[in-house]
Design a protein around this motif. Structure first.
Motif, PDB file in Angstrom:
ATOM      1  N   ALA A  85       0.783  -1.241   0.000  1.00 29.50           N
ATOM      2  CA  ALA A  85       0.000   0.000   0.000  1.00 29.50           C
ATOM      3  C   ALA A  85       0.812   1.288   0.000  1.00 29.50           C
ATOM      4  CB  ALA A  85      -0.960  -0.012   1.175  1.00 29.50           C
ATOM      5  N   LEU A  86       1.853   1.369   0.809  1.00 26.24           N
ATOM      6  CA  LEU A  86       2.553   2.659   0.895  1.00 26.24           C
ATOM      7  C   LEU A  86       3.850   2.689   0.087  1.00 26.24           C
ATOM      8  CD1 LEU A  86       2.367   4.155   4.502  1.00 26.24           C
ATOM      9  CD2 LEU A  86       1.460   5.089   2.378  1.00 26.24           C
ATOM     10  N   ILE A  87       4.219   1.538  -0.487  1.00 25.57           N
ATOM     11  CA  ILE A  87       5.465   1.527  -1.248  1.00 25.57           C
ATOM     12  C   ILE A  87       5.163   1.632  -2.736  1.00 25.57           C
ATOM     13  CG2 ILE A  87       7.512   0.146  -1.831  1.00 25.57           C
ATOM     14  CD1 ILE A  87       7.496  -0.749   1.124  1.00 25.57           C
ATOM     15  N   GLY A  88       4.176   0.844  -3.201  1.00 28.22           N
ATOM     16  CA  GLY A  88       3.837   0.903  -4.623  1.00 28.22           C
ATOM     17  C   GLY A  88       2.914   2.067  -4.960  1.00 28.22           C
ATOM     18  N   THR A  89       2.397   2.748  -3.962  1.00 31.43           N
ATOM     19  CA  THR A  89       1.476   3.857  -4.235  1.00 31.43           C
ATOM     20  C   THR A  89       1.898   5.080  -3.413  1.00 31.43           C
ATOM     21  OG1 THR A  89      -0.112   3.513  -2.453  1.00 31.43           O
ATOM     22  CG2 THR A  89      -0.378   2.128  -4.359  1.00 31.43           C
ATOM     23  N   ARG A  90       1.402   6.217  -3.826  1.00 32.70           N
ATOM     24  CA  ARG A  90       1.703   7.451  -3.073  1.00 32.70           C
ATOM     25  C   ARG A  90       0.428   7.939  -2.401  1.00 32.70           C
ATOM     26  NH1 ARG A  90       5.001  10.959  -7.631  1.00 32.70           N
ATOM     27  NH2 ARG A  90       6.531   9.364  -8.119  1.00 32.70           N
ATOM     28  N   TRP A  91       0.487   8.123  -1.115  1.00 35.03           N
ATOM     29  CA  TRP A  91      -0.668   8.620  -0.356  1.00 35.03           C
ATOM     30  C   TRP A  91      -0.378  10.023   0.153  1.00 35.03           C
ATOM     31  CZ3 TRP A  91      -5.517   7.088   1.166  1.00 35.03           C
ATOM     32  CH2 TRP A  91      -5.916   5.830   0.716  1.00 35.03           C
ATOM     33  N   LEU A  96       0.592  16.689   2.264  1.00 37.92           N
ATOM     34  CA  LEU A  96       1.930  16.113   2.088  1.00 37.92           C
ATOM     35  C   LEU A  96       1.846  14.598   1.983  1.00 37.92           C
ATOM     36  CD1 LEU A  96       4.140  18.115   4.612  1.00 37.92           C
ATOM     37  CD2 LEU A  96       4.016  18.402   2.140  1.00 37.92           C
ATOM     38  N   ARG A  97       2.907  14.014   1.420  1.00 38.79           N
ATOM     39  CA  ARG A  97       2.914  12.574   1.206  1.00 38.79           C
ATOM     40  C   ARG A  97       3.199  11.825   2.511  1.00 38.79           C
ATOM     41  NH1 ARG A  97       6.773   9.298  -2.924  1.00 38.79           N
ATOM     42  NH2 ARG A  97       6.035   7.241  -2.315  1.00 38.79           N
ATOM     43  N   VAL A  98       2.456  10.750   2.701  1.00 37.88           N
ATOM     44  CA  VAL A  98       2.709   9.866   3.840  1.00 37.88           C
ATOM     45  C   VAL A  98       4.033   9.152   3.566  1.00 37.88           C
ATOM     46  CG1 VAL A  98       1.848   7.868   5.132  1.00 37.88           C
ATOM     47  CG2 VAL A  98       0.234   9.564   4.242  1.00 37.88           C
ATOM     48  N   VAL A  99       4.865   9.023   4.592  1.00 36.74           N
ATOM     49  CA  VAL A  99       6.210   8.477   4.378  1.00 36.74           C
ATOM     50  C   VAL A  99       6.097   7.024   3.871  1.00 36.74           C
ATOM     51  CG1 VAL A  99       6.470   7.767   6.825  1.00 36.74           C
ATOM     52  CG2 VAL A  99       8.479   8.196   5.441  1.00 36.74           C
ATOM     53  N   PRO A 100       6.818   6.695   2.787  1.00 36.61           N
ATOM     54  CA  PRO A 100       6.727   5.331   2.255  1.00 36.61           C
ATOM     55  C   PRO A 100       7.323   4.343   3.264  1.00 36.61           C
ATOM     56  CG  PRO A 100       7.890   6.790   0.722  1.00 36.61           C
ATOM     57  CD  PRO A 100       7.721   7.536   2.004  1.00 36.61           C
ATOM     58  N   THR A 101       6.565   3.313   3.586  1.00 36.70           N
ATOM     59  CA  THR A 101       7.046   2.304   4.534  1.00 36.70           C
ATOM     60  C   THR A 101       6.217   1.043   4.365  1.00 36.70           C
ATOM     61  OG1 THR A 101       7.612   1.952   6.843  1.00 36.70           O
ATOM     62  CG2 THR A 101       5.510   2.982   6.450  1.00 36.70           C
ATOM     63  N   SER A 102       6.727  -0.039   4.880  1.00 34.81           N
ATOM     64  CA  SER A 102       5.998  -1.304   4.762  1.00 34.81           C
ATOM     65  C   SER A 102       4.798  -1.297   5.719  1.00 34.81           C
ATOM     66  CB  SER A 102       6.968  -2.428   5.091  1.00 34.81           C
ATOM     67  OG  SER A 102       6.264  -3.531   5.515  1.00 34.81           O
ATOM     68  N   THR A 103       3.649  -1.702   5.215  1.00 34.00           N
ATOM     69  CA  THR A 103       2.437  -1.691   6.041  1.00 34.00           C
ATOM     70  C   THR A 103       1.832  -3.084   6.220  1.00 34.00           C
ATOM     71  OG1 THR A 103       1.100  -1.389   4.069  1.00 34.00           O
ATOM     72  CG2 THR A 103       1.745   0.617   5.246  1.00 34.00           C
ATOM     73  N   GLY A 104       2.273  -4.037   5.391  1.00 34.15           N
ATOM     74  CA  GLY A 104       1.640  -5.357   5.410  1.00 34.15           C
ATOM     75  C   GLY A 104       0.283  -5.342   4.719  1.00 34.15           C
ATOM     76  N   LEU A 105      -0.006  -4.271   3.987  1.00 43.67           N
ATOM     77  CA  LEU A 105      -1.303  -4.154   3.295  1.00 43.67           C
ATOM     78  C   LEU A 105      -1.078  -4.287   1.790  1.00 43.67           C
ATOM     79  CD1 LEU A 105      -2.468  -0.888   5.091  1.00 43.67           C
ATOM     80  CD2 LEU A 105      -3.228  -3.208   5.650  1.00 43.67           C
ATOM     81  N   PHE A 406      -1.494   4.228  10.938  1.00 47.59           N
ATOM     82  CA  PHE A 406      -2.545   5.038  10.303  1.00 47.59           C
ATOM     83  C   PHE A 406      -3.166   4.285   9.120  1.00 47.59           C
ATOM     84  CE2 PHE A 406      -2.657   7.792   6.452  1.00 47.59           C
ATOM     85  CZ  PHE A 406      -3.854   8.443   6.682  1.00 47.59           C
ATOM     86  N   MET A 407      -2.326   3.715   8.256  1.00 50.46           N
ATOM     87  CA  MET A 407      -2.841   3.019   7.085  1.00 50.46           C
ATOM     88  C   MET A 407      -3.597   1.745   7.480  1.00 50.46           C
ATOM     89  SD  MET A 407      -2.257   4.648   4.296  1.00 50.46           S
ATOM     90  CE  MET A 407      -2.312   3.479   2.952  1.00 50.46           C
TER      91      MET A 407
END
Ligand code: FAD
Length: 459
Positions: A85-91, A96-105, A406-407
């Motif tokens: 969710a947060l690595i392959g996409t930009r939120w 501002l952009r949510v910091v890219p990190t592993s979410t398990g989603l 948050f995600m």
């Protein structure tokens, strides 16, 4: 499995298909009546929202995977994009952009028609399930028990006797009118007036666009505008723009691009202005989320249940509808496993389904009420919660643990109280003050975050 028992599902949308899949484990015959003729992966008349971006929250995806093993890879083999969710996409939240990190989603990005057609094929492969064309017109029975449903088709209206009717006819469900006609109670309704407008358009994707990311999603900012662009089957960008409280995106090309330039991140505007459009933009107006309080009824007839948007239609900005329909399908399965024939099945189901709705409704209503123009009760607790949420968003721009939590809350994987756990809350307090994170809306106005993350404990 109840041999010789028959269940009828009204509506072959997402909720109807998931319900039919669950019912097939308990009833020897399951008949779905759908008003539209249903072929392939086309947008149908009965589901106009299918022209607009449909994000599947990870809670919905994991339940669907449980009910239809291999669903995620099947979607990928049909051309859907899947990404962490947060690595392959930009939120983006709060500008501002949510910091890219592993979410398990895992995000599965596809059009709603593709998603529905995959679920339909898998549901119709379940034993005893069939799909018939026909529009439900009313219930037959009395206030104690529904015994049949009236369906009009090629040869006029016909009564179909059944042991259980499940209404999954969506937001426009006539269940309250049908129940009243039987002499039964109709549910009270909760509404919030958000007057949301959508406009959506497809564009051809070219390799390398958006730095290889599969989507950019922007929650609404202080100006009530938001949107998303996701890479869907056919190597296309599905772009949806949204505005609340009557501030709706135009559908003409110049107006569409101008609106895109006012939302929080430049990415969507870039896609809109540098890609080849594949169709004209289409609008959709959504005035109000509606919650029908079936769980509060004193008495409900046996043999009749309501789920999906017919039970609760959420503000689509928060992408909760399909995930909640999936959670309700699981609640139905649990209730059936405790006794498919018991007289209190509807009451048990409404109680469980109402709890599912509570969680998502609280998240969404909290976010809606953070817009001053949305009318509704704002308690001191609502204000306190929204102030905390603003800190959560600011911290999520810089802190991976906050971003991940948050995600996971927004995807209905963890309860909102996860944001109050000491380790997470400490970082939110430390990193979420306005002086530690530079947060502004794209238009330079002070930021008020609108993503649905209230942290009140759920009832
Ligand atoms: C603009 C918009 C965008 C959305 N975006 C998202 C998103 O990003 N993520 C998300 O999870 N959800 C989203 N949703 C919500 C999502 O579409 C629904 O929550 C989800 O499809 C479950 O709805 P349902 O199956 O209950 O109803 P529907 O999908 O509306 O299906 C109802 C079905 O019943 C049929 N029907 C209606 N009346 C009758 C009748 N009398 N007899 C027989 N059949 C009948 C209809 O033809 C239709 O097939 C969005 C909604 C809108 C409006």
């Amino acid at each position: 499995m109840s041999e010789g028992r028959h269940a009828v599902v009204l509506g072959a949308g997402i909720a109807g298909l998931l319900a039919a899949r669950v019912l097939s484990d308990y009833f020897s015959q399951v008949t779905i009546f759908e008003r539209d003729s249903v072929e392939g992966a086309e947008v149908r008349r009965g589901v106009p929202q299918a022209r607009h971006l449909h994000g599947l929250l990870d809670r919905g995806r994991t339940i669907i995977e449980q009910l239809y093993p291999g669903f995620t890879s099947e979607m990928a083999s049909c051309g859907a994009t899947t990404a962490e969710a947060l690595i392959g996409t930009r939120w983006y939240v709060g500008g501002l952009r949510v910091v890219p990190t592993s979410t398990g989603l895992t995000s599965v990005m596809a059009t709603r028609p593709l998603l529905e057609s995959v679920l339909r094929q898998r549901t119709l492969a379940a034993p005893g399930v069939r799909l018939c064309e026909g529009a439900a017109r009313g219930l037959i029975g009395d206030a104690d028990r529904v015994r049949a449903v009236s369906v009009s088709g090629e040869y006029g209206a016909q009564a179909h006797a059944t042991d259980l009717v499940v209404d999954a006819t969506g937001r426009g469900s006539r269940a309250p009118v049908w129940l009243t006609a039987l002499g039964a109670q109709a549910p009270a309704e909760d509404r919030l007036e958000v007057d949301l407008g959508y406009a959506s358009r497809m564009f051809r994707r070219t390799p390398g666009q958006l730095g290889g990311h599969s989507s950019v999603i922007i929650s609404t900012g202080a100006n009530g505008r938001g949107g998303g662009a996701i890479r869907v089957e056919g190597d296309r960008w599905h772009v949806t723009l949204a505005g609340m409280l009557g501030d709706h995106p135009p559908t003409d090309p110049i107006g569409f691009a101008a609106f895109a330039s006012t939302i929080a991140a430049p990415d969507i505007h870039e896609i809109v202005t540098t890609s080849e459009p594949l169709d004209d933009a289409v609008p959709h107006r959504f005035r109000s989320p509606v919650r029908r309080r079936f769980e509060r009824l004193d008495a409900v007839p046996q043999g009749f249940l309501v789920l999906g948007d017919a039970f609760c239609s959420f503000n689509p900005l928060y992408a909760q509808g399909m995930a909640v329909a999936a959670q309700q399908a699981l609640a139905l399965r649990d209730c059936l496993s405790d006794g498919p024939d018991s007289a209190d099945l509807p009451a048990r189901f409404y109680s469980a389904a109402g709890k599912v709705v509570d969680v998502a409704w609280q998240l969404a209503a909290g976010a809606d009420l953070s817009h001053p123009g949305v009318l509704g009760p704002r308690t001191a607790r609502t204000r306190l919660t929204n102030a905390y949420v603003a800190r959560v968003h600011r911290a999520a721009h810089v802190d991976p643990l906050v971003a991940r939590t948050f995600m996971r809350v927004a995807n209905l994987i963890e309860p909102s109280t996860a944001l109050l756990r000491p380790r997470v809350a400490g970082r939110i307090m430390l990193r979420g003050s306005s002086s530690t994170a530079a947060v502004s809306d794209f238009d330079g106005q002070p930021s008020v975050d609108r993503t649905p993350i209230p942290i009140e404990p759920t009832r």
